[in-house]
Design an enzyme around this catalytic site. Structure first.
Site, mmCIF file in Angstrom:
data_model
loop_
_atom_site.group_PDB
_atom_site.id
_atom_site.type_symbol
_atom_site.label_atom_id
_atom_site.label_comp_id
_atom_site.label_asym_id
_atom_site.label_seq_id
_atom_site.Cartn_x
_atom_site.Cartn_y
_atom_site.Cartn_z
ATOM 1 N N SER A 52 1.264 -1.035 -0.138
ATOM 2 C CA SER A 52 0.167 0.273 0.596
ATOM 3 C C SER A 52 0.532 1.751 -0.181
ATOM 4 O O SER A 52 1.940 1.060 0.425
ATOM 5 C CB SER A 52 -0.823 -0.120 1.097
HETATM 6 N N1 SAH Z 1 -0.347 -5.234 3.518
HETATM 7 C C1 SAH Z 1 0.327 -5.314 3.138
HETATM 8 C C2 SAH Z 1 -0.492 -5.368 1.550
HETATM 9 C C3 SAH Z 1 -0.835 -6.157 0.821
HETATM 10 S S1 SAH Z 1 -2.165 -6.505 -0.768
HETATM 11 C C4 SAH Z 1 1.838 -4.608 2.175
HETATM 12 O O1 SAH Z 1 2.041 -4.099 3.366
HETATM 13 O O2 SAH Z 1 1.984 -5.109 1.477
HETATM 14 C C5 SAH Z 1 -3.238 -7.555 0.368
HETATM 15 C C6 SAH Z 1 -3.249 -9.023 0.695
HETATM 16 O O3 SAH Z 1 -4.105 -9.896 1.476
HETATM 17 C C7 SAH Z 1 -2.563 -9.907 -0.457
HETATM 18 O O4 SAH Z 1 -1.021 -10.345 -0.601
HETATM 19 C C8 SAH Z 1 -3.520 -10.861 -0.395
HETATM 20 O O5 SAH Z 1 -2.859 -11.908 -1.544
HETATM 21 C C9 SAH Z 1 -4.059 -11.046 1.294
HETATM 22 N N2 SAH Z 1 -5.271 -11.574 1.329
HETATM 23 C C10 SAH Z 1 -6.276 -11.878 0.343
HETATM 24 N N3 SAH Z 1 -7.609 -11.796 0.604
HETATM 25 C C11 SAH Z 1 -7.073 -12.873 2.125
HETATM 26 C C12 SAH Z 1 -7.403 -13.549 3.310
HETATM 27 N N4 SAH Z 1 -8.554 -14.214 2.788
HETATM 28 N N5 SAH Z 1 -6.587 -13.990 4.129
HETATM 29 C C13 SAH Z 1 -5.109 -13.566 3.924
HETATM 30 N N6 SAH Z 1 -4.584 -13.038 3.063
HETATM 31 C C14 SAH Z 1 -5.107 -12.498 2.269
#
Ligand code: SAH
Length: 208
Positions: A52
């Site tokens: 993000s």
């Molecule tokens: N906080 C992260 C943002 C990653 S984007 C950072 O700082 O990089 C969001 C992430 O959520 C993705 O990697 C995706 O694979 C994950 N995601 C989506 N649905 C999910 C679920 N039900 N349980 C766990 N992770 C999930």
């Protein structure tokens, strides 16, 4: 980055600011994007996912109001950057990710920064409930993927006095929402900025 994008836009929690100064963002992005790691934008982290925008990370972290004693749950480890900030601001962090290669890479990054108060879990999300019930309740829960609605199962995993921060809306645009569970168990919901996260996948989110 911290002065222009974080402090200038109104983030004032000194602990959040100090953590953002301390945790290097370039460690968490793909090598090809390392030169852009401190720019004002989200960046690809592989597997069609993104890290993000720094301001949104700071804003969500500030809304958790961490003091250092909390047990925190994160849904969506991704690169592990948000996880690293939580680890340096709270007592213990539990973070769940559905994509194995991302979780494995995040583990390496967190270890390289000696952030050992983090437990990672790879969810098999197909039909399985969200969260980490065995370790609940949590003082703070952060969801870093966009959900169609607040998964009430996460409210159940929140302690009294705890806070949940989550983007809620369509699969392309959401509003950041903070839910505070008061000491008497009642819920207060505070809406905040518009944002755009990758979709939360699974039972409480969207189809893969
Ligand atoms: N906080 C992260 C943002 C990653 S984007 C950072 O700082 O990089 C969001 C992430 O959520 C993705 O990697 C995706 O694979 C994950 N995601 C989506 N649905 C999910 C679920 N039900 N349980 C766990 N992770 C999930």
């Amino acid at each position: 980055m911290v002065q222009d994008q974080i402090i200038a836009r109104g983030i004032s929690d000194r602990r959040v600011i100090d953590a953002m100064i301390k945790i290097p963002r370039h460690v968490f992005v793909e090598e090809a994007f390392a030169a852009q790691a401190y720019n004002d934008k989200a960046l690809p982290i592989g597997e069609k996912q993104t890290i993000s925008q720094p301001y949104i990370v700071a804003l969500m972290t500030e809304k958790l109001a961490l003091t250092g004693t909390e047990k925190v749950l994160e849904i969506g480890t991704g690169s592990g950057y948000q996880t690293a900030l939580l680890a340096s601001l709270a007592d213990r962090v539990y973070s769940a990710e559905r994509i194995r290669p991302l979780a494995l890479r995040a583990r390496k990054c967190l270890d390289s920064l000696k952030l050992f108060n983090v437990q990672l879990r790879i969810n098999d999300v197909e039909g399985s409930p969200i969260g980490w019930e065995e370790e609940s309740p949590f003082d703070a829960i952060i969801v870093t993927a966009g959900a169609p609605e607040v998964p009430y199962i996460l409210i159940d995993q929140l302690s009294r006095g705890g806070r949940l921060v989550i983007p809620v809306g369509s699969d392309s645009s959401q509003q950041l929402i903070t839910i505070v569970k008061e000491a008497d168990g009642s819920l207060v919901q505070v809406p905040s900025v518009e944002c755009r996260f990758v979709p939360l996948i699974g039972k409480h989110g969207w189809q893969a």
